[in-house]
Design an enzyme around this catalytic site. Structure first.
Site, PDB file in Angstrom:
ATOM      1  N   ALA A   1       0.825  -1.203   0.000  1.00 19.50           N
ATOM      2  CA  ALA A   1       0.000   0.000   0.000  1.00 19.50           C
ATOM      3  C   ALA A   1       0.866   1.262   0.000  1.00 19.50           C
ATOM      4  O   ALA A   1       0.355   2.361  -0.149  1.00 19.50           O
ATOM      5  CB  ALA A   1      -0.936   0.007   1.203  1.00 19.50           C
ATOM      6  N   HIS A   2       2.159   1.126   0.195  1.00 22.21           N
ATOM      7  CA  HIS A   2       3.134   2.212   0.081  1.00 22.21           C
ATOM      8  C   HIS A   2       2.778   3.422   0.946  1.00 22.21           C
ATOM      9  O   HIS A   2       2.838   4.562   0.484  1.00 22.21           O
ATOM     10  CB  HIS A   2       3.325   2.616  -1.379  1.00 22.21           C
ATOM     11  CG  HIS A   2       3.583   1.451  -2.269  1.00 22.21           C
ATOM     12  ND1 HIS A   2       4.745   0.719  -2.204  1.00 22.21           N
ATOM     13  CD2 HIS A   2       2.808   0.848  -3.197  1.00 22.21           C
ATOM     14  CE1 HIS A   2       4.682  -0.278  -3.079  1.00 22.21           C
ATOM     15  NE2 HIS A   2       3.517  -0.228  -3.687  1.00 22.21           N
ATOM     16  N   CYS A   3       2.392   3.159   2.157  1.00 18.71           N
ATOM     17  CA  CYS A   3       2.078   4.221   3.126  1.00 18.71           C
ATOM     18  C   CYS A   3       0.954   5.127   2.644  1.00 18.71           C
ATOM     19  O   CYS A   3       0.899   6.303   2.994  1.00 18.71           O
ATOM     20  CB  CYS A   3       3.318   5.050   3.458  1.00 18.71           C
ATOM     21  SG  CYS A   3       4.662   4.080   4.145  1.00 18.71           S
ATOM     22  N   ALA A   4       0.073   4.597   1.814  1.00 19.91           N
ATOM     23  CA  ALA A   4      -1.034   5.384   1.275  1.00 19.91           C
ATOM     24  C   ALA A   4      -2.336   4.584   1.334  1.00 19.91           C
ATOM     25  O   ALA A   4      -2.988   4.365   0.309  1.00 19.91           O
ATOM     26  CB  ALA A   4      -0.719   5.810  -0.154  1.00 19.91           C
TER      27      ALA A   4
END
Length: 125
Positions: free
Chosen positions: A80-83
């Site tokens: 989710a890449h910090c998103a």
């Protein structure tokens, strides 16, 4: 001390080559974006930095990442890449992030594009 010296050397390198790095990354960004747009994939961003968020329909991002690494020796990042809010908005659980640097070459991008074509063809996506 080695860590501090390494950081200093890295900052000095970037400072001394900033324009060259910026131009190379922009060239790779444009080249990669054009190549990715030709594929039947989901491209979730129009990047202004050399980072691309992609997905292949009906293929789990982790599976794509595993195939890219095990068969083609290409390392990408999944998740989710910090998103998490962006992912929820897009209706996604996980995507593949391709990150380039000035150290990459067009030939390496070509290997990535060919690998994605073969994966799409092999898995009939």
């Amino acid at each position: 001390m080695p860590g501090i010296e390494s950081l200093r050397a890295g900052i000095q390198y970037i400072s001394n080559h900033f324009q060259e790095i910026q131009e190379k990354e922009h060239e790779l960004l444009e080249y990669t974006y054009h190549q990715l747009k030709q594929l039947p994939i989901s491209l979730y961003n129009e990047p202004d930095i050399p980072i691309f968020i992609i997905g292949i329909k009906n293929m789990d991002a982790s599976k794509l990442s595993d195939i890219l690494y095990s068969k083609y020796h290409i390392i990408v990042r999944t998740g989710a890449h910090c998103a998490p809010l962006m992912m929820k908005h897009l209706g996604l659980e996980s995507v593949v992030r391709i990150s380039l640097s000035h150290m990459n070459t067009k030939e390496e991008v070509d290997v990535l594009i060919q690998a994605l074509k073969e994966i799409i063809e092999e898995y009939d996506y």
